[in-house]
Scaffold this motif. Sequence first.
Motif, PDB file in Angstrom:
ATOM      1  N   VAL A 209       0.918  -1.180  -0.008  1.00 21.12           N
ATOM      2  CA  VAL A 209      -0.009  -0.105   0.224  1.00 21.12           C
ATOM      3  C   VAL A 209       0.897   1.098   0.089  1.00 21.12           C
ATOM      4  O   VAL A 209       1.903   1.339   0.834  1.00 21.12           O
ATOM      5  N   MET A 210       0.655   2.281  -0.653  1.00 20.30           N
ATOM      6  CA  MET A 210       1.195   3.509  -0.804  1.00 20.30           C
ATOM      7  C   MET A 210       0.156   4.581  -0.953  1.00 20.30           C
ATOM      8  O   MET A 210      -0.827   4.599  -1.462  1.00 20.30           O
ATOM      9  N   ILE A 211       0.772   5.733  -0.157  1.00 20.38           N
ATOM     10  CA  ILE A 211      -0.343   7.094  -0.087  1.00 20.38           C
ATOM     11  C   ILE A 211       0.879   8.051  -0.941  1.00 20.38           C
ATOM     12  O   ILE A 211       1.869   8.410  -0.618  1.00 20.38           O
ATOM     13  N   LYS A 212       0.175   8.808  -1.913  1.00 11.86           N
ATOM     14  CA  LYS A 212       0.877   9.803  -2.630  1.00 11.86           C
ATOM     15  C   LYS A 212       0.021  10.839  -2.598  1.00 11.86           C
ATOM     16  O   LYS A 212      -1.154  10.927  -3.162  1.00 11.86           O
ATOM     17  N   ARG A 213       0.719  12.299  -2.234  1.00 16.22           N
ATOM     18  CA  ARG A 213       0.013  13.476  -2.678  1.00 16.22           C
ATOM     19  C   ARG A 213      -0.023  13.890  -4.119  1.00 16.22           C
ATOM     20  O   ARG A 213       0.993  14.034  -4.704  1.00 16.22           O
ATOM     21  N   LYS A 214      -1.141  14.249  -4.640  1.00 13.41           N
ATOM     22  CA  LYS A 214      -1.154  14.466  -6.160  1.00 13.41           C
ATOM     23  C   LYS A 214      -0.488  15.631  -6.288  1.00 13.41           C
ATOM     24  O   LYS A 214      -0.691  16.918  -5.627  1.00 13.41           O
ATOM     25  N   GLY A 215       0.344  16.025  -7.251  1.00 13.35           N
ATOM     26  CA  GLY A 215       1.107  17.296  -7.667  1.00 13.35           C
ATOM     27  C   GLY A 215       2.458  17.303  -6.839  1.00 13.35           C
ATOM     28  O   GLY A 215       3.437  18.206  -6.964  1.00 13.35           O
ATOM     29  N   PHE A 216       2.894  16.103  -5.922  1.00 13.70           N
ATOM     30  CA  PHE A 216       4.177  16.101  -5.313  1.00 13.70           C
ATOM     31  C   PHE A 216       4.677  14.804  -5.637  1.00 13.70           C
ATOM     32  O   PHE A 216       4.105  13.627  -5.915  1.00 13.70           O
ATOM     33  N   LEU A 217       6.054  14.744  -5.639  1.00 15.25           N
ATOM     34  CA  LEU A 217       7.055  13.465  -5.954  1.00 15.25           C
ATOM     35  C   LEU A 217       6.901  12.869  -4.978  1.00 15.25           C
ATOM     36  O   LEU A 217       7.110  11.350  -5.052  1.00 15.25           O
ATOM     37  N   SER A 219       5.884  10.118  -1.891  1.00 16.76           N
ATOM     38  CA  SER A 219       5.151   9.089  -1.341  1.00 16.76           C
ATOM     39  C   SER A 219       5.351   8.617  -0.088  1.00 16.76           C
ATOM     40  O   SER A 219       6.565   8.465   0.449  1.00 16.76           O
ATOM     41  N   VAL A 220       4.350   7.713   0.703  1.00 18.22           N
ATOM     42  CA  VAL A 220       4.618   7.072   1.924  1.00 18.22           C
ATOM     43  C   VAL A 220       4.222   5.433   1.506  1.00 18.22           C
ATOM     44  O   VAL A 220       3.098   5.433   0.973  1.00 18.22           O
ATOM     45  N   THR A 221       5.115   4.531   1.549  1.00 18.24           N
ATOM     46  CA  THR A 221       4.956   3.234   1.291  1.00 18.24           C
ATOM     47  C   THR A 221       4.556   2.676   2.706  1.00 18.24           C
ATOM     48  O   THR A 221       5.666   2.646   3.598  1.00 18.24           O
ATOM     49  N   GLY A 222       3.803   1.584   2.810  1.00 20.04           N
ATOM     50  CA  GLY A 222       3.654   1.113   4.106  1.00 20.04           C
ATOM     51  C   GLY A 222       4.833   0.093   4.258  1.00 20.04           C
ATOM     52  O   GLY A 222       5.167  -0.819   3.679  1.00 20.04           O
ATOM     53  N   ILE A 223       4.881   0.159   5.667  1.00 17.32           N
ATOM     54  CA  ILE A 223       6.022  -1.109   6.146  1.00 17.32           C
ATOM     55  C   ILE A 223       5.359  -2.524   6.233  1.00 17.32           C
ATOM     56  O   ILE A 223       6.072  -3.354   5.782  1.00 17.32           O
ATOM     57  N   HIS A 224       4.238  -2.621   6.512  1.00 17.77           N
ATOM     58  CA  HIS A 224       3.517  -3.636   6.715  1.00 17.77           C
ATOM     59  C   HIS A 224       2.501  -4.028   5.624  1.00 17.77           C
ATOM     60  O   HIS A 224       1.880  -3.138   5.258  1.00 17.77           O
ATOM     61  N   PRO A 225       2.412  -5.007   4.946  1.00 16.03           N
ATOM     62  CA  PRO A 225       1.585  -5.259   3.863  1.00 16.03           C
ATOM     63  C   PRO A 225       0.131  -4.976   4.475  1.00 16.03           C
ATOM     64  O   PRO A 225      -0.354  -5.148   5.557  1.00 16.03           O
ATOM     65  N   GLY A 226      -0.624  -4.360   3.447  1.00 14.69           N
ATOM     66  CA  GLY A 226      -2.165  -3.999   3.646  1.00 14.69           C
ATOM     67  C   GLY A 226      -2.336  -2.659   4.466  1.00 14.69           C
ATOM     68  O   GLY A 226      -3.682  -2.369   4.904  1.00 14.69           O
ATOM     69  N   LEU A 227      -1.264  -1.955   4.581  1.00 13.36           N
ATOM     70  CA  LEU A 227      -1.372  -0.657   5.471  1.00 13.36           C
ATOM     71  C   LEU A 227      -0.491   0.326   5.420  1.00 13.36           C
ATOM     72  O   LEU A 227       0.679   0.144   5.238  1.00 13.36           O
ATOM     73  N   ALA A 228      -0.812   1.579   5.033  1.00 12.32           N
ATOM     74  CA  ALA A 228       0.122   2.666   4.981  1.00 12.32           C
ATOM     75  C   ALA A 228      -0.376   3.785   5.952  1.00 12.32           C
ATOM     76  O   ALA A 228      -1.666   3.966   5.689  1.00 12.32           O
ATOM     77  N   VAL A 229       0.453   4.645   6.052  1.00 13.12           N
ATOM     78  CA  VAL A 229       0.053   5.893   7.009  1.00 13.12           C
ATOM     79  C   VAL A 229       0.874   6.905   6.538  1.00 13.12           C
ATOM     80  O   VAL A 229       1.989   6.985   6.526  1.00 13.12           O
ATOM     81  N   TYR A 230       0.191   8.054   6.335  1.00 15.90           N
ATOM     82  CA  TYR A 230       0.553   9.518   6.090  1.00 15.90           C
ATOM     83  C   TYR A 230       0.567  10.432   7.087  1.00 15.90           C
ATOM     84  O   TYR A 230      -0.524  10.579   7.694  1.00 15.90           O
ATOM     85  N   ARG A 231       1.683  10.903   7.672  1.00 13.87           N
ATOM     86  CA  ARG A 231       1.325  11.809   8.671  1.00 13.87           C
ATOM     87  C   ARG A 231       2.389  13.192   8.406  1.00 13.87           C
ATOM     88  O   ARG A 231       3.689  12.817   7.777  1.00 13.87           O
ATOM     89  N   GLY A 232       1.733  14.368   8.433  1.00 17.15           N
ATOM     90  CA  GLY A 232       2.514  15.735   8.054  1.00 17.15           C
ATOM     91  C   GLY A 232       1.480  16.818   8.225  1.00 17.15           C
ATOM     92  O   GLY A 232       0.516  16.687   8.150  1.00 17.15           O
ATOM     93  N   ASN A 233       2.402  17.936   7.753  1.00 21.62           N
ATOM     94  CA  ASN A 233       1.763  19.203   7.721  1.00 21.62           C
ATOM     95  C   ASN A 233       1.516  19.695   6.542  1.00 21.62           C
ATOM     96  O   ASN A 233       2.249  19.449   5.438  1.00 21.62           O
ATOM     97  N   VAL A 234       0.059  19.890   6.047  1.00 23.71           N
ATOM     98  CA  VAL A 234      -0.368  20.447   5.135  1.00 23.71           C
ATOM     99  C   VAL A 234      -0.261  21.963   4.983  1.00 23.71           C
ATOM    100  O   VAL A 234      -1.359  22.617   5.611  1.00 23.71           O
ATOM    101  N   THR A 235       0.447  22.678   4.454  1.00 23.57           N
ATOM    102  CA  THR A 235       0.494  24.137   4.368  1.00 23.57           C
ATOM    103  C   THR A 235      -0.143  24.826   3.271  1.00 23.57           C
ATOM    104  O   THR A 235      -0.298  25.947   3.383  1.00 23.57           O
ATOM    105  N   GLN A 236      -0.478  24.034   2.381  1.00 22.75           N
ATOM    106  CA  GLN A 236      -0.975  24.603   0.986  1.00 22.75           C
ATOM    107  C   GLN A 236      -2.514  24.719   1.300  1.00 22.75           C
ATOM    108  O   GLN A 236      -3.104  23.804   1.425  1.00 22.75           O
ATOM    109  N   ILE A 237      -3.040  25.821   1.163  1.00 24.55           N
ATOM    110  CA  ILE A 237      -4.393  26.187   1.549  1.00 24.55           C
ATOM    111  C   ILE A 237      -5.368  25.830   0.195  1.00 24.55           C
ATOM    112  O   ILE A 237      -4.817  26.077  -0.696  1.00 24.55           O
ATOM    113  N   GLY A 238      -6.388  25.368   0.471  1.00 21.91           N
ATOM    114  CA  GLY A 238      -7.352  24.780  -0.261  1.00 21.91           C
ATOM    115  C   GLY A 238      -7.615  23.312  -0.313  1.00 21.91           C
ATOM    116  O   GLY A 238      -7.191  22.570   0.268  1.00 21.91           O
ATOM    117  N   ASN A 239      -7.621  22.989  -1.768  1.00 20.02           N
ATOM    118  CA  ASN A 239      -8.004  21.423  -1.902  1.00 20.02           C
ATOM    119  C   ASN A 239      -6.702  20.775  -2.262  1.00 20.02           C
ATOM    120  O   ASN A 239      -5.674  20.946  -2.830  1.00 20.02           O
TER     121      ASN A 239
END
Length: 350
Positions: A209-217, A219-239
């Motif tokens: 499992v991988m989580i990627k923010r659209k428009g950014f290079l 991504s976060v890949t899960g350490i364990h199969p079947g699970l991925a966790v994204y943690r971080g600050n989103v400073t860009q206002i809007g969608n």
Amino acid sequence: MFETMWNESALNISASLRSKVQLDCKLLNSLESSIEWFDDQREVLRWRNQSQPYLGIRLGDCGKMTFSCRAKNPYGIARRTFIINVRDVNITAITVPASTVAAGAKISLRCIVERNGYSMRWERNQSVIGQSTTGNRNLTLIISNVTPSNEGKYECIAWRNDCTVKSSVFLNVEVPPRIEDYCPSETVHCRKNSLELTCKASGDPPPQVMIKRKGFLSSVTGIHPGLAVYRGNVTQIGNNVFVCNAKNRQGEATKACHITTFSAPRFVNNFLARFVKQGRQVHLWCHLFGKWLLPITNVIWYEGSIEKKEWNNKQTVSWIATLADHLKEYRCKVTNLCGSSIRQFSLYVT
């Protein structure tokens, strides 16, 4: 002692029904010996001629037969055991598209025997499935929509009277990925807060499992199969769009999560100087700037350090200026779910 052509005292032999086998109990020494043959511990035949220590048997029943010979001379006693597995027919083929199949596929398991006259059936994990047949040489089991519950050991069994033969194959069922849990029910995010997104996916084998923010290079890949966790600050206002991707050998699945990031209240200018003539009307306003702002929850006004409760929750206040208002300081504090901001006014009355 015996010849060493087998190098073992017990022999396993496979033979077909109605065939003839010859069992050999030949001795090495030339001394006269007595040879006794036994079938399931019963004496069958005895020779005192060492030159013909053979036993010929025509097999008339299916199953397992046990014979043993005992040779005795002045030097001692030697024994040999023969275990004969009697079969009547072979299953020549179990045809499957692959031992590993994808869920949802249609497969055919085909079983073929050497000749007619047998009853046949399929079993899965020792439970009978499908229809049995009698008198045919083949039996096909069709599974139209394979599910994980179809996984297991499949065994084709053919029998006639007391003769039974079996052959088996183990069927593995793999499941394409499916994203079970991802986007939170609350998709409003404050700029100052840390964002956490968890994507859980099922499948067999367990997907990566991988989580990627659209428009950014990045991504976060899960350490364990079947699970991925994204943690971080989103400073860009809007969608902001975060895409979860789950992938295994059978395919992949994607799901997008739309997060709207808001900021605390903002003013174009946090400090304003207001000049007004005596007897004219004074206007002070707390209008906010920006598109991505959450609704205001409250507005608090202050004259100096004293709260002006009669002005609270008003974005604009006004009154007639007098000389007593000269050099007074006013503040408004605006609050929404993402925070607060303060605007300060200095009033000059001429």
